[in-house]
Design an enzyme around this catalytic site. Structure first.
Site, mmCIF file in Angstrom:
data_model
loop_
_atom_site.group_PDB
_atom_site.id
_atom_site.type_symbol
_atom_site.label_atom_id
_atom_site.label_comp_id
_atom_site.label_asym_id
_atom_site.label_seq_id
_atom_site.Cartn_x
_atom_site.Cartn_y
_atom_site.Cartn_z
ATOM 1 N N GLU B 231 0.896 -1.159 0.000
ATOM 2 C CA GLU B 231 0.000 0.000 0.000
ATOM 3 C C GLU B 231 0.928 1.199 0.000
ATOM 4 O O GLU B 231 1.697 1.396 0.930
ATOM 5 C CB GLU B 231 -0.893 -0.083 1.240
ATOM 6 C CG GLU B 231 -2.027 0.898 1.230
ATOM 7 C CD GLU B 231 -1.648 2.175 1.935
ATOM 8 O OE1 GLU B 231 -0.971 3.011 1.300
ATOM 9 O OE2 GLU B 231 -2.015 2.313 3.109
ATOM 10 N N CYS B 268 -2.105 7.768 4.924
ATOM 11 C CA CYS B 268 -2.150 7.295 3.526
ATOM 12 C C CYS B 268 -3.351 7.892 2.807
ATOM 13 O O CYS B 268 -3.340 8.027 1.594
ATOM 14 C CB CYS B 268 -2.289 5.789 3.464
ATOM 15 S SG CYS B 268 -1.206 4.916 4.574
#
Lengths: 494, 494
Positions: B231, B268
């Site tokens: 990720e 994120c």
């Protein structure tokens, strides 16, 4: 035959456009489409069987069976799509007092899929085969790179799908059929060109290791890497254990010979390696196997390329040190015909010489004779990934050799207890796909309704108004699919 | 700090051995283990929070919340594992009269998993984070490469897991914690060495594009390629539409400023890009945003490396042509502190200069002002893969700009209707993972119980004796898991 770049670009462009359309269709819409394709394929007449027979030399009976299987794939995948199971719809309702949002997720088509037809299944794994059916089911347009071995067959199938697309009034780009070798005026293969194309979002392939691995490498070196589902075959070893051999050496030999030579050995799940510990059971098996193999008639292989590969590889394996012919067909083979042959070697030699673990596509088997079960265990440990592994055993064998069988679980997608691996049933529980190098992605199957799952990715909606959610996630659940709502599976509405 | 090769080899060897053990455990066994880990983490005292606060500068309140979240991850993933849903157990019973075999399939652990701790979540996405919990839940041993930014915190977490392993009498190799940089005496990074190790079968990573992509390339160039779940973050654009802006420019500005600067922008899912069409609504939004940003206090970033990257990247973006500062915090920042700043540019410039779409990790936003909705549509089309996209809209906006929103569905893992993307709930419906380059594999989530599905592959058993089947597939279904039997979902026995 080459294709101009402008044609390939047009196919890719139309597929990308068609994806925008398909994204808005429901599972019910696509299931209806798939049933229509199934009906149309079923309705094609003798023309299809004749073309395939002429192009692949496969017997009429086998082709009729494969056609029925192909129709069944479209129908069973359509039913699976309609059930919505593959969408893995999840709804977590909001809990404003806890500050929790309404979140809903489902699997949506990943985008246009490039499919490569396989040589050995001109219907079931080619232009209108399982990859095409499952990709369209998932909501993905398909570009088929038709196999050069059966272009006439493929063209009939492509025409059928195209007609259904037109009848439904869906965009042409949902399905394109591309024949040929290179991009016109270049050395670049059409398949490689399309695999690298930004509009392509996934690849389905059934064929050789070389072909599949090349696509895998292209796909991973793109600016945007994409998944590749390449089924590249394997040697599908049979591990035969002592109690079983002692009990039924002769019937096992019959069964093995039949599976190894079925369809001139041209199956991905052909059991090319047979491993057992020396003893009276194995001696009986060998005698019985010889008796079977000598009388099996050579038969015409799919095409001259496959035949010459078979001849070359078979010779290459025979020429390895400490390898001897155990038995071969006693009937003379014509040019183009594959004649069954079985060689044998020791476990020590098999462990040492990796060439002996390579697939020979055709009716070729290698019998590995071990001195003891330590050698069998060592073979299990050294084994590369396989589509299938067969354990020919009695329960007592499993008890005695549980450690070997435990290791074998890491090496295959499907483990058989007796029976033979050829014959891949189109059911939910089927796993056709195994650890590398049998496949590039062992997490998916290319046979059975779960094949649809290869071509989707999850998309979540947070606090999205019900009216604008996809039908699969709306409160009403008019499609009646199974969804998980607040951790509970239900077909009800919210 | 380096590690000798022999130590790394030992870790890999023990993990491979432990996998043979874990393969024989049931979903219930592993759920029990995971609950025990949750309890132990919950029981760790102030020592853990102090260590994390010292190492990451994250506030105590946030750390306490993240600890609770981590415990919740272990518990909710444990419950998900116990339910067996992720095993996707399928049973097709034999029909001897039709020649159909008994075939049963379930998802089994893929093998030892290499996990990289993230800098920004020292608990929830690090040593004892979601990757470790979901891998163990799936039946996979874990090797954690601890993050250098919080080694003390990680060591406490590792000790806790190790103690539970010992208490259960399970093999040590189920969990290894590895700190350091290089393999001793070489230039090779420990992470790269382990990623290429044949015993490692999958990788979980949360961090930078550079780090994730390097692992992806190593993994795909191995003799046996393996899946990488990296990720790598994204800019998580907010598309604000006119009706919504006209109605609630001020509250949207408040909400956006708060999300952008939450945790010093070190998430994120930080919404780093804001896109809207010029007009009175946008002008009001800008004024309100300025009023918010100027008063937000700079705060200490996770570590000096992240701080210096932030400063460098922020300057680099500001220095691009046709980019101007819209607003920044009016409060002086100390060394190591990230000060919120928002720049703005035109849609034409944003479309032209790809640098402006790059993530700046920290409290940095770029406001893109479009002349019309054609430019907004062009931005949607050009957008790379994102973890999240937020549609700030009223229903009327969706009706008017359905085409843009339809395209946005291809570009993200999670689409929000209003609200902000920071705050990733640990629920089944969560999708934390989006198209490349936000992730290397958009087909999976790293948050929520479905995270377990990353670390499994299907294994089918054909005609296998009931006594030797894994508990999950036996007739009795003593585990009471949901299975599909002959196409019907059921928790019953066969």
């Amino acid at each position: 035959m080459n294709q101009p770049k402008i044609f390939l670009e047009e196919c890719a462009h139309l597929a990308a456009e068609a994806f925008q359309f398909l994204k808005s269709t429901t599972v019910a819409d696509r299931a209806k489409f798939m049933h229509a394709v199934a009906d149309e394929i079923e309705a094609i007449g003798q023309e299809l069987l004749d073309a395939a027979h002429e192009e692949t030399a496969l017997p009429m009976g086998r082709l009729a069976g494969e056609k029925a299987r192909t129709v069944n794939q479209w129908r069973s995948y359509a039913n699976a799509v309609a059930s919505g199971l593959y969408t893995e719809a999840r709804i977590d309702l909001s809990e404003p007092e806890k500050g929790k949002s309404d979140i809903r997720k489902y699997n949506i088509g990943i985008g246009p899929v490039l499919v490569f037809g396989a040589s050995n299944f001109p219907f079931a794994f080619s232009t209108a085969g399982g990859d095409t059916a499952s990709a369209i089911g998932a909501g993905c347009p398909v570009l088929v790179k038709g196999h050069s071995g059966h272009t006439k067959t493929s063209t009939i199938m492509a025409r059928t799908i195209t007609e259904v697309v037109a009848r439904f009034g869906w965009p042409n780009g949902i399905f394109s059929h591309i024949l040929g070798n290179n991009v016109d005026g270049t050395d670049l293969k059409i398949g490689a060109y399309l695999a690298a194309h930004p509009s392509i979002k996934a690849i389905g392939f059934t064929g050789s290791y070389y072909g599949g691995k090349s696509l895998f490498d292209i796909a991973n070196q793109r600016e945007e890497p994409i998944p590749v589902f390449a089924e590249m075959g394997s040697v599908n070893p049979v591990f035969a254990f002592t109690h079983l051999l002692n009990e039924s050496a002769e019937s096992l030999a019959k069964e093995y010979a039949s599976s190894l030579t079925l369809g001139v050995g041209q199956f991905c799940t052909n059991p090319g390696v047979f491993i057992a510990v020396k003893g009276t059971g194995l001696e009986r098996f060998k005698r019985a196997l010889e008796a079977e193999i000598v009388k099996i008639e050579p038969a015409t292989m799919l095409n001259s390329g496959i035949y010459s590969h078979f001849e070359k590889n078979k010779k290459m394996l025979q020429d390895q040190g400490a390898v001897a012919v155990l038995t071969e067909s006693a009937i003379a083979a014509d040019e183009g015909q594959g004649a069954p042959i079985i060689v044998h070697t020791s476990a020590v030699n098999f462990l040492k010489n990796k060439v002996l673990s390579e697939e020979v596509f055709g009716p070729f088997g290698i019998l590995v004779e071990a001195d003891d079960y330590e050698q069998v265990f060592a073979i299990a440990q050294q084994l590369k990934g396989q589509l299938t592994i067969t354990v020919a055993a009695q329960s007592q064998d499993i008890v005695e050799h549980g450690d070997t069988i435990h290791v074998l679980k890491d090496k295959a997608g499907r483990l058989l207890f007796n029976g033979m691996p050829t014959g891949v049933e189109v059911v939910y529980a089927m796993q056709h796909g195994g650890p590398f190098p049998s496949c590039t992605d062992p997490r998916f199957t290319s046979v059975g309704p779960d094949a649809v799952k290869r071509f989707v990715r999850p998309l979540a909606f947070q606090n999205w108004p019900n009216a604008f959610l996809p039908e699969e996630l709306k409160n009403e659940n008019l499609l009646g699919i199974t969804r998980m709502v607040d951790n509970v599976l239900t077909v009800g509405r919210v």
